[in-house]
Design an enzyme around this catalytic site. Structure first.
Site, PDB file in Angstrom:
ATOM      1  CG  ASP A   1      37.421  40.523  45.652  1.00  0.00           C
ATOM      2  OD1 ASP A   1      37.636  39.771  46.454  1.00  0.00           O
ATOM      3  OD2 ASP A   1      36.944  40.479  44.507  1.00  0.00           O
TER       4      ASP A   1
ATOM      5  CG  ASP B   1      33.433  39.959  45.847  1.00  0.00           C
ATOM      6  OD1 ASP B   1      33.782  39.610  46.973  1.00  0.00           O
ATOM      7  OD2 ASP B   1      33.953  40.115  44.912  1.00  0.00           O
TER       8      ASP B   1
END
Length: 749
Positions: free
Chosen positions: A446, A629
């Protein structure tokens, strides 16, 4: 039924109800109707115990999952409903006493004390009997030999009763419930060795194996004590975290009075007075006062961190300079420190492929060994008809095939690896994760909060010093990340704070104040300027006219550039999966020289990308931090998150690294590869030992004494091999260079 009987039943019923109420109060609400209860089961000591405990609890209708932890001898039970199932009774039915887990650390370990006492007794007896045996082997006269045999018997009998009782009690607990464990053949072996020796002594025989019986107990207890000490070493890491949490805190009531409450009684919203030298008891927010905190445990930050009104502080941080007043934001069991403790306790919960093989081997061990010993006895009876010789050889087969080495092959490596990772600032949630990490072929990152950190950086090129000073004065009145970036970059101007007046902040727009009769604004160009700006951004204006413009850029996480290079050099593909806008992702990708990146992804899009990689046969490590996430962290082959991640991100990830630097990733990969090699070596040692020892013992070339020595040596070799996973360096940076070299070697293979 008598009144007395009714009274006993009523008392038992009340006791059970009281116990269930306590369990309900101590259970953690997981949401969606699920609860989790942690029970202490001190009777667990092997893989068969884990299976028995988990199966007994899983049979309860309300239980969704039960995970036993051999290191801490605890079991975490997830259940649904309005009232907890009778878990303690279910465990008692299969022979295990259980009670609610206690948060307080024990300074005295009764199990270790019991093992050491038993080891001392068996060691004393074994050494003295061995000395007498040497005299017998040297050719002592018949009368002397007989006297020495009786003395040996007198030393061996209390050793079997006291030291051997550890194995007898465990074997009996298994047999009385129709199951077996590795202590059953051990108990049979030492009993037969003592019984045959006593028979020979009564009939004036030339040989007796009292030395074998006592030496076997001695060496088995060495292995069991080492195993317990190793597990306590891992438990010591958890204990060090528990010690960081104080037992209580000073709470200020609404009427101004103060009480010292146990940490378990602190509720969210309570005001806490934190004195200098105190540790933060629970997660909270500073409401008054300014101080510096040692936050090394929570963030890995080596320098003290300044906190003031509005600052969020995590449990375990040490107050260094001045008293502050906090408002509790969570209970002790929900705080960061408690979560870190649970992460370490969970390090052995997941049993990987190797671990499951070891458990199956341990379950098959008893019937296979009993059959081998029985066939050996029948075979030698058929050969020479000598029941004495056949029994002696069968005893040697029982003793030499003890699966201690096989049972220790995986858990010892996982315990050492968990400690090794902790020393490097990495918390391992699942024992299977260390194996899955060694299998990865791709790494997905990420962006925001993972490759970058939350603090942006202000580009001051073209900003006049006087304008920067004024901007710094305004920025210090806001906790907004952009304001903080400007305040950090601006020179100190504390002397002019008194000149600012009518300071106000407009949410989402910026700051406004008056200085020397002029109106200054710091914030969005569309708000700060009277005229329409061609390009929006962060500007400083005076009476609606622009006097400075600030470029705000994201700050790369320390070690990001080096880590990406390292991973690519090791043959791993590197990808960025981000929900941020394309221009921001492209800029970070260019800075890190990452060609494969995707922007504007929803949580489902990230999961789809990982599913596609899995379909293509690629095992992926996902590194992320945010709420968005969590699905990707769960879907990946293995996952990591920084300690600064959202709660759900830390809970979902297999690993949590406490340091800011991404160097934790190659360090963890290095440890995973080394641990995998050690596990394979341990299995090879255990299998090779049994392949060599069993035929030799069945052929009659091994006495019970030599069998005891050989079995113990194999266990010690496995433990020593696991300990080759060397201690961590003093800092995470010390891990980068050796990790790079070892990862390159792995990739080359």
């Amino acid at each position: 039924m008598s009144c007395c009987a009714h009274g006993v039943e009523l008392t038992a019923a009340i006791g059970r109800a009281s116990s269930q109420d306590e369990i309900a109060l101590a259970s953690r609400d997981l949401g969606n109707g699920s609860w989790q209860t942690s029970l202490s089961v001190p009777g667990m000591h092997c893989g068969t115990c884990i299976q028995s405990v988990e199966e007994a609890l899983s049979r309860l209708p309300q239980v969704e999952r039960a995970r036993a932890n051999l290191t801490t001898r605890r079991v975490a039970v997830t259940w649904r409903g309005t009232a907890p199932p009778d878990m303690i009774a279910a465990l008692a039915a299969v022979g295990y006493k259980a009670h609610l887990d206690e948060a307080e650390e024990r300074t005295f370990d009764p199990e270790m004390a019991r093992l050491i006492r038993a080891l001392a007794v068996s060691g004393f007896a074994a050494m003295n009997i061995m000395m007498l045996s040497v005299s017998i082997w040297s050719g002592a006269e018949a009368e002397t030999r007989q006297a020495f045999h009786w003395i040996s018997a007198a030393l061996a009998l209390p050793t079997l009763i006291y030291s051997g009782g550890i194995f007898y009690r465990s074997a009996w607990a298994a047999l009385r419930r129709g199951r077996t464990n590795m202590d059953v053949p051990i108990s049979i072996g030492i009993t037969l060795a003592f019984g045959l020796s006593l028979y020979d002594t009564l009939h004036h025989g030339h040989q007796a194996y009292f030395d074998a019986a006592t030496s076997l107990i001695f060496f088995l207890l060495i292995g069991r004590t080492l195993d317990h000490a190793m597990r306590q070493r891992a438990r010591g890491v958890i204990g060090s975290l528990i010690r960081l949490s104080p037992r209580g805190a000073t709470v200020e009531r609404s009427d101004g009075s103060r009480d010292y409450l146990p940490i378990g009684e602190i509720e969210p919203g309570m005001a806490i007075i934190l004195a200098v030298g105190d540790r933060v008891p629970v997660d909270g927010r500073v409401v008054s006062g300014t101080s510096s905190l040692d936050c090394a445990l929570a963030t890995g930050e080596s320098m003290p961190v300044a906190v003031t009104t509005g600052s969020f502080v995590q449990a375990g941080a040490l107050n260094l300079s001045a008293p502050v007043r906090l408002v509790a934001a969570a209970r002790a069991r929900d705080s960061f420190l408690a979560e870190m403790t649970r992460l370490m306790e969970a390090a052995e919960d997941g049993r990987a492929r190797y671990r499951r093989i070891a458990d199956r081997a341990a379950r098959l061990y008893s019937p296979v060994v009993h059959l081998a010993a029985f066939l050996t006895f029948l075979g030698w009876m058929a050969v020479n008809g000598d029941w004495h010789n056949a029994t002696s050889i069968a005893i040697a087969v029982l003793i030499i095939t003890c699966p201690c080495a096989l049972g220790l092959a995986v858990p010892i490596v996982q315990v050492v690896a968990a400690r090794r990772l902790f020393d490097a600032g990495i918390m391992m949630k699942d024992g299977s994760a260390i194996e899955r990490l060694a299998e990865v072929e791709a790494v997905c990152f990420d962006k925001t909060g993972t490759l970058t950190i939350g603090t942006p950086r202000a580009d001051l090129r073209g900003v006049a010093p006087e304008a920067l000073e004024i901007a710094g004065l305004l920025a210090r009145h806001s906790s907004h990340p952009v304001s903080q970036a400007i305040a950090m970059a601006a020179p100190g101007a504390a002397g002019r704070h008194a000149d600012l007046s009518e300071v106000s902040e407009q949410a989402g727009l910026g700051l406004e104040a008056h200085l020397d009769g002029q109106r200054y604004r710091l914030g969005r160009a569309s708000w700060a300027l009277d005229a329409q700006s061609a390009a929006d951004g962060t500007v400083l204006s005076c009476n609606g006219k622009e006097i400075a413009r600030f470029a705000i850029a994201e700050t790369l996480r320390p070690g990001a550039v080096e880590t990406v290079k390292l991973l690519r050099h090791a043959g791993l593909s590197v990808t960025i999966l981000s929900g941020d806008r394309s221009s921001a992702v492209a800029g970070i990708a260019k800075a890190l020289d990452i060609e494969d990146f995707a922007a504007g992804l929803l949580p489902g899009d990230k999961v789809a990308r990982l599913a596609q990689a899995k379909a293509e046969g690629r095992r992926t490590l996902m590194v992320g931090d945010g709420l968005n996430d969590a699905p990707a962290l769960s879907a990946a082959h293995v996952s990591m998150a920084p300690a600064t991640a959202a709660d759900i991100g830390r809970s979902t990830a297999d690993f949590v690294f406490l340091y800011d630097s991404l160097a934790a990733i190659p360090a963890a990969l290095d440890i995973a590869h080394k641990a995998g090699r050690l596990v394979r070596q341990n299995f090879a040692i255990a299998i090779g030992y049994n392949a060599l020892a069993i035929p030799v013992a069945m052929a009659g070339y091994v006495t019970p004494l030599l069998a005891a020595l050989a079995m113990s040596v194999s266990s010690v070799i496995v433990v020593a091999n696991a300990l080759r996973l060397r201690p961590a360096g003093h800092t995470i940076e010390e891990e980068v260079a050796p990790s790079a070299e070892r990862l390159r070697m792995v990739a080359a293979k």
